[in-house]
Motif scaffolding. Sequence first.
Motif, PDB file in Angstrom:
ATOM      1  N   THR A  64       0.840  -1.192   0.000  1.00 34.02           N
ATOM      2  CA  THR A  64       0.000   0.000   0.000  1.00 34.02           C
ATOM      3  C   THR A  64       0.872   1.237   0.000  1.00 34.02           C
ATOM      4  OG1 THR A  64      -1.766   1.195   1.171  1.00 34.02           O
ATOM      5  CG2 THR A  64      -0.134   0.041   2.528  1.00 34.02           C
ATOM      6  N   TRP A  65       0.343   2.325  -0.546  1.00 34.05           N
ATOM      7  CA  TRP A  65       1.023   3.613  -0.511  1.00 34.05           C
ATOM      8  C   TRP A  65       0.408   4.549   0.534  1.00 34.05           C
ATOM      9  CZ3 TRP A  65       0.816   5.140  -6.433  1.00 34.05           C
ATOM     10  CH2 TRP A  65       1.471   4.157  -7.186  1.00 34.05           C
ATOM     11  N   VAL A  66      -0.635   4.074   1.203  1.00 31.28           N
ATOM     12  CA  VAL A  66      -1.401   4.934   2.108  1.00 31.28           C
ATOM     13  C   VAL A  66      -1.417   4.319   3.498  1.00 31.28           C
ATOM     14  CG1 VAL A  66      -3.643   6.026   2.544  1.00 31.28           C
ATOM     15  CG2 VAL A  66      -2.853   5.701   0.180  1.00 31.28           C
ATOM     16  N   HIS A  67      -1.099   5.129   4.528  1.00 36.23           N
ATOM     17  CA  HIS A  67      -1.111   4.667   5.910  1.00 36.23           C
ATOM     18  C   HIS A  67      -2.518   4.236   6.316  1.00 36.23           C
ATOM     19  CE1 HIS A  67      -0.940   4.952  10.333  1.00 36.23           C
ATOM     20  NE2 HIS A  67       0.331   4.625  10.176  1.00 36.23           N
ATOM     21  N   ALA A  68      -2.595   3.289   7.234  1.00 33.32           N
ATOM     22  CA  ALA A  68      -3.884   2.726   7.651  1.00 33.32           C
ATOM     23  C   ALA A  68      -4.851   3.796   8.166  1.00 33.32           C
ATOM     24  CB  ALA A  68      -3.660   1.667   8.723  1.00 33.32           C
ATOM     25  N   GLN A  69      -4.336   4.867   8.762  1.00 27.99           N
ATOM     26  CA  GLN A  69      -5.208   5.917   9.264  1.00 27.99           C
ATOM     27  C   GLN A  69      -5.662   6.887   8.170  1.00 27.99           C
ATOM     28  OE1 GLN A  69      -3.745   7.840  12.784  1.00 27.99           O
ATOM     29  NE2 GLN A  69      -3.284   5.914  13.819  1.00 27.99           N
ATOM     30  N   GLY A  70      -5.122   6.734   6.964  1.00 26.07           N
ATOM     31  CA  GLY A  70      -5.640   7.472   5.827  1.00 26.07           C
ATOM     32  C   GLY A  70      -5.232   8.923   5.744  1.00 26.07           C
ATOM     33  N   ARG A  71      -4.143   9.322   6.413  1.00 23.65           N
ATOM     34  CA  ARG A  71      -3.714  10.721   6.356  1.00 23.65           C
ATOM     35  C   ARG A  71      -2.279  10.879   5.840  1.00 23.65           C
ATOM     36  NH1 ARG A  71      -7.124  14.564   8.743  1.00 23.65           N
ATOM     37  NH2 ARG A  71      -9.186  13.606   8.904  1.00 23.65           N
ATOM     38  N   VAL A  72      -1.604   9.786   5.571  1.00 19.13           N
ATOM     39  CA  VAL A  72      -0.219   9.824   5.085  1.00 19.13           C
ATOM     40  C   VAL A  72      -0.134   8.959   3.829  1.00 19.13           C
ATOM     41  CG1 VAL A  72       2.217   9.405   5.622  1.00 19.13           C
ATOM     42  CG2 VAL A  72       0.627  10.074   7.447  1.00 19.13           C
ATOM     43  N   ALA A  73       0.455   9.507   2.760  1.00 18.92           N
ATOM     44  CA  ALA A  73       0.578   8.760   1.504  1.00 18.92           C
ATOM     45  C   ALA A  73       1.937   9.042   0.873  1.00 18.92           C
ATOM     46  CB  ALA A  73      -0.549   9.141   0.541  1.00 18.92           C
ATOM     47  N   LEU A  74       2.304   8.190  -0.059  1.00 18.48           N
ATOM     48  CA  LEU A  74       3.592   8.274  -0.746  1.00 18.48           C
ATOM     49  C   LEU A  74       3.385   8.624  -2.210  1.00 18.48           C
ATOM     50  CD1 LEU A  74       5.067   4.944   0.649  1.00 18.48           C
ATOM     51  CD2 LEU A  74       5.512   7.255   1.528  1.00 18.48           C
ATOM     52  N   MET A  75       4.420   9.207  -2.816  1.00 25.03           N
ATOM     53  CA  MET A  75       4.403   9.469  -4.250  1.00 25.03           C
ATOM     54  C   MET A  75       5.816   9.374  -4.794  1.00 25.03           C
ATOM     55  SD  MET A  75       5.808  12.690  -5.108  1.00 25.03           S
ATOM     56  CE  MET A  75       4.793  13.200  -6.491  1.00 25.03           C
ATOM     57  N   GLY A  76       5.924   9.251  -6.114  1.00 22.08           N
ATOM     58  CA  GLY A  76       7.224   9.226  -6.759  1.00 22.08           C
ATOM     59  C   GLY A  76       8.077   8.045  -6.323  1.00 22.08           C
ATOM     60  N   ASP A  77       9.383   8.273  -6.251  1.00 23.63           N
ATOM     61  CA  ASP A  77      10.313   7.196  -5.915  1.00 23.63           C
ATOM     62  C   ASP A  77      10.119   6.650  -4.508  1.00 23.63           C
ATOM     63  OD1 ASP A  77      11.483   7.181  -8.368  1.00 23.63           O
ATOM     64  OD2 ASP A  77      13.333   8.183  -7.774  1.00 23.63           O
ATOM     65  N   ALA A  78       9.406   7.356  -3.661  1.00 25.07           N
ATOM     66  CA  ALA A  78       9.145   6.843  -2.315  1.00 25.07           C
ATOM     67  C   ALA A  78       8.289   5.586  -2.360  1.00 25.07           C
ATOM     68  CB  ALA A  78       8.471   7.914  -1.454  1.00 25.07           C
ATOM     69  N   CYS A  79       7.442   5.439  -3.399  1.00 25.15           N
ATOM     70  CA  CYS A  79       6.582   4.252  -3.459  1.00 25.15           C
ATOM     71  C   CYS A  79       6.780   3.433  -4.726  1.00 25.15           C
ATOM     72  CB  CYS A  79       5.102   4.630  -3.320  1.00 25.15           C
ATOM     73  SG  CYS A  79       4.518   5.887  -4.470  1.00 25.15           S
ATOM     74  N   HIS A  80       7.258   4.023  -5.800  1.00 21.08           N
ATOM     75  CA  HIS A  80       7.477   3.251  -7.038  1.00 21.08           C
ATOM     76  C   HIS A  80       8.776   3.711  -7.695  1.00 21.08           C
ATOM     77  CE1 HIS A  80       5.961   6.838  -9.085  1.00 21.08           C
ATOM     78  NE2 HIS A  80       4.831   6.744  -8.413  1.00 21.08           N
ATOM     79  N   PRO A  81       9.922   3.412  -7.098  1.00 16.16           N
ATOM     80  CA  PRO A  81      11.201   3.859  -7.681  1.00 16.16           C
ATOM     81  C   PRO A  81      11.382   3.317  -9.092  1.00 16.16           C
ATOM     82  CG  PRO A  81      11.562   2.178  -5.995  1.00 16.16           C
ATOM     83  CD  PRO A  81      10.127   2.574  -5.907  1.00 16.16           C
ATOM     84  N   MET A  82      11.825   4.209  -9.966  1.00 18.82           N
ATOM     85  CA  MET A  82      12.027   3.866 -11.369  1.00 18.82           C
ATOM     86  C   MET A  82      13.514   3.797 -11.677  1.00 18.82           C
ATOM     87  SD  MET A  82       9.017   3.638 -12.945  1.00 18.82           S
ATOM     88  CE  MET A  82       7.429   3.719 -12.082  1.00 18.82           C
ATOM     89  N   LEU A  83      13.913   2.761 -12.381  1.00 17.37           N
ATOM     90  CA  LEU A  83      15.263   2.704 -12.921  1.00 17.37           C
ATOM     91  C   LEU A  83      15.297   3.507 -14.223  1.00 17.37           C
ATOM     92  CD1 LEU A  83      15.966  -1.046 -12.127  1.00 17.37           C
ATOM     93  CD2 LEU A  83      16.791   0.967 -10.893  1.00 17.37           C
ATOM     94  N   PRO A  84      16.473   3.949 -14.668  1.00 14.06           N
ATOM     95  CA  PRO A  84      16.528   4.947 -15.744  1.00 14.06           C
ATOM     96  C   PRO A  84      16.478   4.384 -17.159  1.00 14.06           C
ATOM     97  CG  PRO A  84      18.733   4.551 -14.901  1.00 14.06           C
ATOM     98  CD  PRO A  84      17.800   3.725 -14.054  1.00 14.06           C
ATOM     99  N   TYR A  85      15.997   3.163 -17.340  1.00 13.02           N
ATOM    100  CA  TYR A  85      16.118   2.525 -18.643  1.00 13.02           C
ATOM    101  C   TYR A  85      15.041   2.941 -19.629  1.00 13.02           C
ATOM    102  CZ  TYR A  85      19.388  -0.227 -16.014  1.00 13.02           C
ATOM    103  OH  TYR A  85      20.447  -0.602 -15.228  1.00 13.02           O
ATOM    104  N   ARG A  86      14.013   3.657 -19.163  1.00 16.40           N
ATOM    105  CA  ARG A  86      12.984   4.176 -20.066  1.00 16.40           C
ATOM    106  C   ARG A  86      12.681   5.649 -19.764  1.00 16.40           C
ATOM    107  NH1 ARG A  86       9.777   1.961 -24.016  1.00 16.40           N
ATOM    108  NH2 ARG A  86       7.598   2.599 -24.114  1.00 16.40           N
TER     109      ARG A  86
END
Length: 443
Positions: free
Chosen positions: A288-310
């Motif tokens: 999950t990207w969202v805390h159980a209490q529903g007030r904290v979430a992740l974005m970008g490399d914090a939740c879906h790190p991308m390698l530089p191949y594309r």
Amino acid sequence: MVGPFIVGGGIGGLASAYSLASAGHRVTVLEAVPVPGEIGAGIQITPNVTCILTRWGLGSKLKEIAGRDTPESVLIHHANGETLLRMPGGDETEKRYGAPTYHIHRADLHNLLYDLAKPHITFRRASRVSSIDPSLHQTFIADVIIGADGIRSVVRDVVVGHSQQVRYTGDSAYRFMIPTEHMLSDPDLRPLVNKRCVWAGPQKHLVAYGIVWVCFRREFRGRKLLNVAALVEDKDEEAGYSWTAQSDTDGMRAQFLGWEPRVTKLLALVKSPQVLKFKLMDCAPLETWVHAQGRVALMGDACHPMLPYRAQGAAMAIEDAEVLGKLFSHITHPKQIPSLLKAYESIRFERTTNTQRLEAEFRELYHLRDGPEQEARDARLRMGMEVQDALEKGQAIASEKLSAVECGQRTRQAEDDAQYGYDVGQETDKWWEENGATILSIN
């Protein structure tokens, strides 16, 4: 109106800050460093992101910085110099996707987003977040916390409930830039200035394309540069992890001994202080990207790190940002925040997962060891270029060869269309039309 706090003032954090502020919210960005800025080198802004930045009013500034320096063509070469594939760039890409591709420096993109967001947000420099407790109101009070703090995210540990260790992928990237004026006198290097070139070899590949660096580094400001990234298998796991580690330039050159003369000449133009080495890091997929209490979430490399191949790391973060802004533009009560964050996750999860998969596939394609698989790859790409050239000359082509090439081209084109023709704003609006009433009923 809510008061979101965004942890991290990089490209993704600033994009989220502007998107949420544009939706009418009081946004605070907490940035760890005293003087914010982006490191690294060139970045590709593909059509799926150009359309967002244009909606945000940055279209003319992007064009001013990048000019018409979008490569006229994209070439894939074997390490021995043979051209395996030629693809259209520039105007052809813009015609297909309705938006251009730009190549600029990461620092320039960061500067554009900072200038865009700053009048509408509170930006706190030198504000390092060491821990978060979603159940308490301590130094800062926030309705929502967005973790935009990258691969080594502190916020991610809070969301998943334990320390989420990053892991070394086994690859490293050397990044550097070469003033193109140093290339113009060499007939071998001059044609590379207006092309995007990839050289694929065993366990490594090298990519080069032109940019203009506007904002930083006085000695380079406004000069046309060739941005080069050399991505290699690197088993030196003892080396420390750093975004800014200067590299042993001779050691980097040694990894490309025996490659074609143009690569050798390019690497000979590099001076040691200009080369940075990045260890490519990853982390296990999150449930999950969202805390159980529903007030904290992740974005970008914090939740879906991308390698530089594309070249989709910044793109996926900016897409995340537009979704957050669009969804939170509809909020009418703080109780809707958990549902809005889960909606954000549901809209973004499949898209980012597919992009991560394609990144891994391109890595394998470029890094094949010499042998049957590499020979099959080269033959497939070579045949595609032969058919393309024959069609352009009006020559006859065997039906079985044409059929095989068309099948491969349809697959590749479908992947590109799905990646670059995607408009996350339209997809979010569509999601809201179908599901928004359920969220609005929460109060």
